[in-house]
Design a protein around this motif. Structure first.
Motif, short mmCIF file in Angstrom:
data_model
loop_
_atom_site.label_atom_id
_atom_site.label_comp_id
_atom_site.label_asym_id
_atom_site.label_seq_id
_atom_site.Cartn_x
_atom_site.Cartn_y
_atom_site.Cartn_z
N LYS A 84 0.81 -1.21 0.00
CA LYS A 84 0.00 0.00 0.00
C LYS A 84 0.85 1.27 0.00
CE LYS A 84 -3.67 2.13 2.81
NZ LYS A 84 -2.90 3.24 3.39
N ASP A 85 2.00 1.24 0.66
CA ASP A 85 2.85 2.42 0.75
C ASP A 85 3.67 2.66 -0.50
OD1 ASP A 85 1.87 2.82 3.26
OD2 ASP A 85 3.63 2.06 4.32
N GLU A 86 3.57 1.75 -1.47
CA GLU A 86 4.35 1.88 -2.70
C GLU A 86 3.54 2.40 -3.88
OE1 GLU A 86 7.73 -1.59 -2.47
OE2 GLU A 86 5.64 -2.28 -2.73
N ILE A 87 2.27 2.75 -3.66
CA ILE A 87 1.45 3.26 -4.77
C ILE A 87 0.80 4.57 -4.37
CG2 ILE A 87 0.94 0.91 -5.54
CD1 ILE A 87 -2.04 1.60 -4.64
N VAL A 88 0.37 5.30 -5.39
CA VAL A 88 -0.42 6.51 -5.19
C VAL A 88 -1.50 6.53 -6.26
CG1 VAL A 88 1.18 7.89 -6.59
CG2 VAL A 88 -0.36 9.03 -4.98
N LEU A 89 -2.67 7.02 -5.90
CA LEU A 89 -3.80 7.13 -6.82
C LEU A 89 -4.10 8.60 -7.08
CD1 LEU A 89 -5.96 4.41 -5.05
CD2 LEU A 89 -4.91 4.18 -7.31
N SER A 90 -4.46 8.90 -8.33
CA SER A 90 -4.70 10.29 -8.72
C SER A 90 -5.58 10.28 -9.97
CB SER A 90 -3.36 10.98 -9.00
OG SER A 90 -3.49 12.38 -9.06
N PRO A 91 -6.07 11.44 -10.41
CA PRO A 91 -7.03 11.44 -11.53
C PRO A 91 -6.54 10.86 -12.85
CG PRO A 91 -7.17 13.50 -10.32
CD PRO A 91 -6.00 12.76 -9.76
N TRP A 229 -7.34 2.92 -14.02
CA TRP A 229 -8.35 1.92 -13.65
C TRP A 229 -9.58 1.98 -14.55
CZ3 TRP A 229 -7.73 -2.27 -10.90
CH2 TRP A 229 -6.67 -2.34 -10.00
N TYR A 230 -9.87 3.12 -15.15
CA TYR A 230 -11.06 3.18 -16.01
C TYR A 230 -10.88 2.41 -17.30
CZ TYR A 230 -9.04 6.93 -18.93
OH TYR A 230 -8.26 7.68 -19.78
N LYS A 231 -9.66 1.94 -17.54
CA LYS A 231 -9.42 1.05 -18.68
C LYS A 231 -9.29 -0.40 -18.23
CE LYS A 231 -7.43 4.84 -21.25
NZ LYS A 231 -6.36 5.36 -22.13
N VAL A 232 -9.47 -0.60 -16.93
CA VAL A 232 -9.42 -1.95 -16.33
C VAL A 232 -10.74 -2.21 -15.62
CG1 VAL A 232 -7.98 -3.57 -15.02
CG2 VAL A 232 -6.94 -1.53 -15.98
N TYR A 233 -11.85 -1.84 -16.30
CA TYR A 233 -13.19 -2.20 -15.84
C TYR A 233 -13.61 -1.49 -14.55
CZ TYR A 233 -11.03 -5.75 -18.68
OH TYR A 233 -10.30 -6.38 -19.65
N GLY A 234 -12.93 -0.38 -14.24
CA GLY A 234 -13.19 0.28 -12.97
C GLY A 234 -13.49 1.76 -13.10
N PRO A 235 -13.26 2.51 -12.03
CA PRO A 235 -13.59 3.93 -11.97
C PRO A 235 -12.52 4.80 -12.63
CG PRO A 235 -12.68 3.26 -9.87
CD PRO A 235 -12.76 2.01 -10.72
N HIS A 236 -12.85 6.07 -12.83
CA HIS A 236 -11.95 6.99 -13.52
C HIS A 236 -10.91 7.53 -12.54
CE1 HIS A 236 -10.51 9.70 -16.56
NE2 HIS A 236 -11.45 9.32 -17.39
N ILE A 237 -9.89 6.70 -12.30
CA ILE A 237 -8.80 7.05 -11.41
C ILE A 237 -7.57 6.27 -11.87
CG2 ILE A 237 -9.27 5.23 -9.71
CD1 ILE A 237 -8.65 7.32 -7.51
N SER A 238 -6.38 6.83 -11.67
CA SER A 238 -5.15 6.21 -12.15
C SER A 238 -4.20 5.90 -11.01
CB SER A 238 -4.47 7.11 -13.18
OG SER A 238 -5.30 7.28 -14.32
N GLN A 239 -3.20 5.09 -11.29
CA GLN A 239 -2.32 4.56 -10.25
C GLN A 239 -0.87 4.59 -10.68
OE1 GLN A 239 -3.66 0.89 -8.47
NE2 GLN A 239 -1.60 0.05 -8.31
N LEU A 240 0.00 4.87 -9.73
CA LEU A 240 1.45 4.82 -9.96
C LEU A 240 2.11 4.02 -8.86
CD1 LEU A 240 3.99 6.26 -11.52
CD2 LEU A 240 4.08 7.61 -9.42
N TYR A 241 2.96 3.09 -9.26
CA TYR A 241 3.84 2.37 -8.32
C TYR A 241 5.20 3.03 -8.38
CZ TYR A 241 7.54 -0.99 -7.28
OH TYR A 241 8.69 -1.58 -6.81
N ALA A 242 5.87 3.12 -7.23
CA ALA A 242 7.25 3.62 -7.19
C ALA A 242 8.07 2.71 -6.28
CB ALA A 242 7.30 5.05 -6.70
#
Length: 409
Positions: A84-91, A229-242
């Motif tokens: 959980k601490d390795e990702i961030v979600l944003s528009p 995620w909106y291209k993976v059958y989900g809501p309009h939000i995006s994700q970054l792993y670092a």
């Protein structure tokens, strides 16, 4: 094994999870945004009606809201094999890479960044802006000379020639949103680790890959990995792993009084909509590890059906991997027809049918103009499929396209 031979893959059962598929429209524009699971919409609705309060409160509804948000974040991380601490979600992915470009604090004037020309602009523009602000040297990573003009591919050996002791960042796409070709991202990362700059960061745009294959960011060995995620059958939000290596080089963009201990604190900027985060957990539940072989097999059948037809037409150029091997491509198929406008062809088919697909350059203008040599204003015809599409839908689309092409100009 085909999806038809796999008793766990029931196409009617799969489609029942997506309410939009009960309508007349047939969706072949999934690379621009897939249809959402009904369970995602239900969770978003439930959150708004029952737990729509600020996070972190000590009263009962506040605790429930925070628990739901945390569970959604944990599910999003698990989807890519991260914590959980390795990702961030944003528009958006564009916003996430842009935030990273402003948070990177360890680069010096004269350092080098390697940027793939095959990418969506989301994984190009932020790094060009970073290079200008910090006086970095940009090296463009072009397709391998051994690949054909119609099937351009990035190669590790070409990357190796671009790397030096000054390299600080390498960017590439896991699968092009036009070509559909899958790149050897793990191999690219290994090339960087074996170079004179083994700590250089590897940033990957996975927007066109994430709906189609299981992801393990640790196995890939990358430092930044982003998708929507909106291209993976989900809501309009995006994700970054670092990765830990990447996070050590990021300053926080958040408020000074925050702990700055997690990627969310550093880059989130309150951009993760609570109810949408809650909806992500429904996507992850829908896509257990056991389902991926069936999804891959089904999508292989879809792309094989379309590519087999396109291969029969001498006036058609397929842009990207011409074969249907699921190990080499995802079912995003782009093509042009000699003497035909891509826009005119798509609009002619749509006028007389229920199919929804697209024409254009899809924010990959450099790829379309500089590599494919096409007019970005007209671009390609793109048919982008996912596992809930059927072979019968593809066959009907082929018939509709063939009917238009048979009319001549």
């Amino acid at each position: 094994m085909s999806a038809a031979d796999d008793e766990t893959f029931d196409i009617d059962q799969v489609r029942a999870n997506f309410p939009a598929l009960a309508g007349e429209q047939v969706f072949f524009d999934n690379a621009g945004g897939s249809q959402a699971l009904g369970a995602v919409a239900e969770r978003i609705r439930d959150y708004l009606l029952n737990t729509n309060v600020q996070l972190g409160a000590s009263y009962a509804t506040g605790k429930a809201s925070t628990d739901r948000y945390d569970a959604g974040y944990a599910a999003a991380a698990a989807y890519v094999g991260a914590s959980k601490d390795e990702i961030v979600l944003s528009p958006s992915t564009t916003q996430l890479f842009r935030n990273v470009s402003y948070a990177l604090s360890s680069f010096q004037p004269g350092d080098e960044v390697v940027i793939s020309v095959l990418d969506h602009e989301a994984n190009i523009a932020p790094w060009l802006d970073l290079a200008e602000r910090q006086q970095l040297v940009v090296k463009w990573w072009h397709p391998s000379p051994s690949s054909s003009k119609s099937n351009p591919k990035l190669a590790a050996e070409d990357l190796g020639r671009l790397l030096s002791r000054k390299t600080r960042l390498v960017t590439c796409t896991h699968a092009s949103n036009i070509l559909g070709t899958i790149h050897d991202v793990a191999g690219f990362a290994q090339t960087v680790r074996a170079s004179a700059s083994p700590d250089a960061l590897v940033a990957v745009d996975a927007v066109a890959y994430a709906p189609h294959r299981k992801i393990d960011v640790k196995a890939l060995g990358v430092d930044f990995y982003s998708f929507s995620w909106y291209k993976v059958y989900g809501p309009h939000i995006s994700q970054l792993y670092a990765s830990a290596r990447a996070q050590a080089q990021l300053r926080s963009l958040g408020h000074y009084f925050n702990a700055h201990a997690t990627l969310e604190h550093k880059l989130g900027l309150a951009g993760s909509n609570y109810e949408l985060v809650h909806g992500i957990s429904a996507v992850v539940e829908y896509l257990p590890d056991s389902k991926w072989p069936s999804i891959t097999a089904q999508e292989g059948k879809l792309q094989a059906t379309l590519l087999a037809y396109l291969d029969t037409r001498p006036d058609v150029t397929v842009w990207g991997e011409p074969g249907s091997d699921p190990g080499a491509r995802v079912p995003t198929v782009s093509f042009t027809v000699a003497g035909r406008s891509s826009r005119a062809l798509v609009e002619a088919v749509e006028r007389d049918s229920v199919f929804g697909f697209r024409w254009g350059s899809f924010y990959s203008v450099r790829l379309v103009e500089q590599v494919l040599g096409l007019d970005a204003g007209d671009g390609v015809v793109r048919v982008s499929m996912v596992h809930y599409n059927t072979v019968e839908e593809v066959q009907a689309l082929i018939a509709a396209i063939d009917k238009v092409l048979s009319r001549g100009q």
